[in-house]
Scaffold this motif. Structure first.
Motif, mmCIF file in Angstrom:
data_model
loop_
_atom_site.group_PDB
_atom_site.id
_atom_site.type_symbol
_atom_site.label_atom_id
_atom_site.label_comp_id
_atom_site.label_asym_id
_atom_site.label_seq_id
_atom_site.Cartn_x
_atom_site.Cartn_y
_atom_site.Cartn_z
ATOM 1 N N UNK A 40 0.871 -1.170 0.000
ATOM 2 C CA UNK A 40 0.000 0.000 0.000
ATOM 3 C C UNK A 40 0.907 1.218 0.000
ATOM 4 N N UNK A 41 0.370 2.376 -0.322
ATOM 5 C CA UNK A 41 1.243 3.534 -0.349
ATOM 6 C C UNK A 41 0.542 4.861 -0.203
ATOM 7 N N UNK A 42 1.382 5.858 0.017
ATOM 8 C CA UNK A 42 0.960 7.257 0.057
ATOM 9 C C UNK A 42 1.927 8.027 -0.834
ATOM 10 N N UNK A 43 1.398 8.718 -1.825
ATOM 11 C CA UNK A 43 2.162 9.573 -2.720
ATOM 12 C C UNK A 43 1.851 11.009 -2.340
ATOM 13 N N UNK A 44 2.897 11.814 -2.101
ATOM 14 C CA UNK A 44 2.727 13.223 -1.739
ATOM 15 C C UNK A 44 3.595 14.065 -2.657
ATOM 16 N N UNK A 58 -0.857 18.888 -7.413
ATOM 17 C CA UNK A 58 -0.061 20.070 -7.083
ATOM 18 C C UNK A 58 0.649 19.844 -5.755
ATOM 19 N N UNK A 59 1.589 20.712 -5.384
ATOM 20 C CA UNK A 59 2.273 20.555 -4.095
ATOM 21 C C UNK A 59 1.285 20.421 -2.942
ATOM 22 N N UNK A 60 1.528 19.426 -2.101
ATOM 23 C CA UNK A 60 0.664 19.137 -0.968
ATOM 24 C C UNK A 60 -0.371 18.056 -1.257
ATOM 25 N N UNK A 61 -0.623 17.775 -2.527
ATOM 26 C CA UNK A 61 -1.606 16.745 -2.881
ATOM 27 C C UNK A 61 -1.102 15.379 -2.430
ATOM 28 N N UNK A 62 -2.029 14.563 -1.937
ATOM 29 C CA UNK A 62 -1.694 13.205 -1.517
ATOM 30 C C UNK A 62 -2.638 12.229 -2.187
ATOM 31 N N UNK A 63 -2.110 11.072 -2.553
ATOM 32 C CA UNK A 63 -2.891 9.957 -3.079
ATOM 33 C C UNK A 63 -2.551 8.747 -2.227
ATOM 34 N N UNK A 64 -3.552 8.058 -1.743
ATOM 35 C CA UNK A 64 -3.376 6.860 -0.926
ATOM 36 C C UNK A 64 -3.898 5.689 -1.740
ATOM 37 N N UNK A 65 -3.144 4.583 -1.767
ATOM 38 C CA UNK A 65 -3.576 3.446 -2.573
ATOM 39 C C UNK A 65 -3.293 2.129 -1.869
ATOM 40 N N UNK A 112 9.727 18.316 -10.795
ATOM 41 C CA UNK A 112 8.844 18.027 -9.666
ATOM 42 C C UNK A 112 9.570 17.106 -8.690
ATOM 43 N N UNK A 113 9.110 17.112 -7.439
ATOM 44 C CA UNK A 113 9.646 16.247 -6.388
ATOM 45 C C UNK A 113 8.455 15.632 -5.663
ATOM 46 N N UNK A 114 8.570 14.340 -5.358
ATOM 47 C CA UNK A 114 7.489 13.668 -4.638
ATOM 48 C C UNK A 114 8.059 12.762 -3.561
ATOM 49 N N UNK A 115 7.210 12.436 -2.605
ATOM 50 C CA UNK A 115 7.555 11.562 -1.491
ATOM 51 C C UNK A 115 6.599 10.376 -1.538
ATOM 52 N N UNK A 116 7.146 9.170 -1.340
ATOM 53 C CA UNK A 116 6.347 7.946 -1.427
ATOM 54 C C UNK A 116 6.608 7.101 -0.193
ATOM 55 N N UNK A 117 5.531 6.707 0.489
ATOM 56 C CA UNK A 117 5.620 5.823 1.644
ATOM 57 C C UNK A 117 4.978 4.503 1.228
ATOM 58 N N UNK A 118 5.684 3.387 1.445
ATOM 59 C CA UNK A 118 5.160 2.063 1.098
ATOM 60 C C UNK A 118 5.130 1.170 2.328
ATOM 61 N N UNK A 119 4.005 0.449 2.486
ATOM 62 C CA UNK A 119 3.880 -0.542 3.546
ATOM 63 C C UNK A 119 3.185 -1.767 2.971
ATOM 64 N N UNK A 120 3.770 -2.938 3.041
ATOM 65 C CA UNK A 120 5.164 -3.157 3.422
ATOM 66 C C UNK A 120 6.089 -2.544 2.373
ATOM 67 N N UNK A 121 7.372 -2.529 2.681
ATOM 68 C CA UNK A 121 8.356 -1.952 1.767
ATOM 69 C C UNK A 121 8.187 -2.492 0.356
ATOM 70 N N UNK A 122 8.473 -1.669 -0.621
ATOM 71 C CA UNK A 122 8.262 -2.003 -2.023
ATOM 72 C C UNK A 122 9.282 -3.046 -2.490
ATOM 73 N N UNK A 123 8.793 -4.199 -2.919
ATOM 74 C CA UNK A 123 9.672 -5.246 -3.455
ATOM 75 C C UNK A 123 9.280 -5.657 -4.862
#
Length: 175
Positions: free
Chosen positions: A91-95, A113-120, A136-147
């Motif tokens: 699963x993830x969060x894209x910011x 746009x900056x600040x927008x988040x997508x959760x999947x 552009x620059x983005x931050x991605x959080x993955x759980x569990x880690x992306x394999x």
């Protein structure tokens, strides 16, 4: 009817220590992972000096890991994109931190746009692209880690194509 709010009646909630929840060392819910992404995004001094731009391929850097999750920082020059893919069992969060990105799914395109988040959730198929004229620059959080990051045929969203080659043993290229 009393016009005072419950908070005013109770006083300063921060002064009542037994009512405060202890801060969690690591997130465990979708809301907490989205909050983690927002807190990292707000700490520009932490991530901005790390950002690099590469005209030949998307640049990415693992920024943080925790029990079962990881946080990635990505940069996108104009024209760079992921191709249609999912994130395997993650699963993830894209910011979006800077610039503008476009997310495309079988439901259409969404400008981020900056600040927008997508959760999947696992199996969510999308493509992310920088179709603007600025980086552009983005931050991605993955759980569990992306394999695993299976690529999909752009014409058949529901069918999964072969997985892309991982960047390093056990790591998929984040998107």
């Amino acid at each position: 009817m009393n016009s005072d709010s419950d908070l005013q009646i109770a006083g300063d909630i921060l002064a009542v220590q037994h009512l405060l929840q202890p801060a969690k060392a690591h997130p465990s819910t979708v809301a907490e992972f989205a909050g983690l992404a927002r807190s990292i995004a707000a700490d520009r001094a932490r991530w901005a000096p790390l950002v690099q731009y590469d005209a030949t391929s998307r640049w990415y850097h693992r920024l943080r890991t925790g029990p079962g999750y990881e946080v990635w920082l990505l940069s996108w020059v104009p024209g760079q994109g992921t191709g249609l893919h999912d994130h395997g069992g993650s699963s993830g969060v894209l910011t979006v931190l800077e610039g503008r990105l476009t997310e495309r799914t079988d439901r259409g395109a969404r400008k981020l746009s900056p600040g927008a988040q997508r959760v999947f959730a696992p199996g969510y198929v999308h493509e992310v692209v920088n179709d603007s004229l600025e980086p552009a620059v983005s931050l991605h959080v993955y759980y569990p880690g992306l394999t695993d990051m299976p690529m999909h045929d752009g014409l058949r969203h529901a069918e999964c194509g072969p997985a892309s080659a991982p960047a390093a043993a056990g790591d998929a290229v984040p998107a």
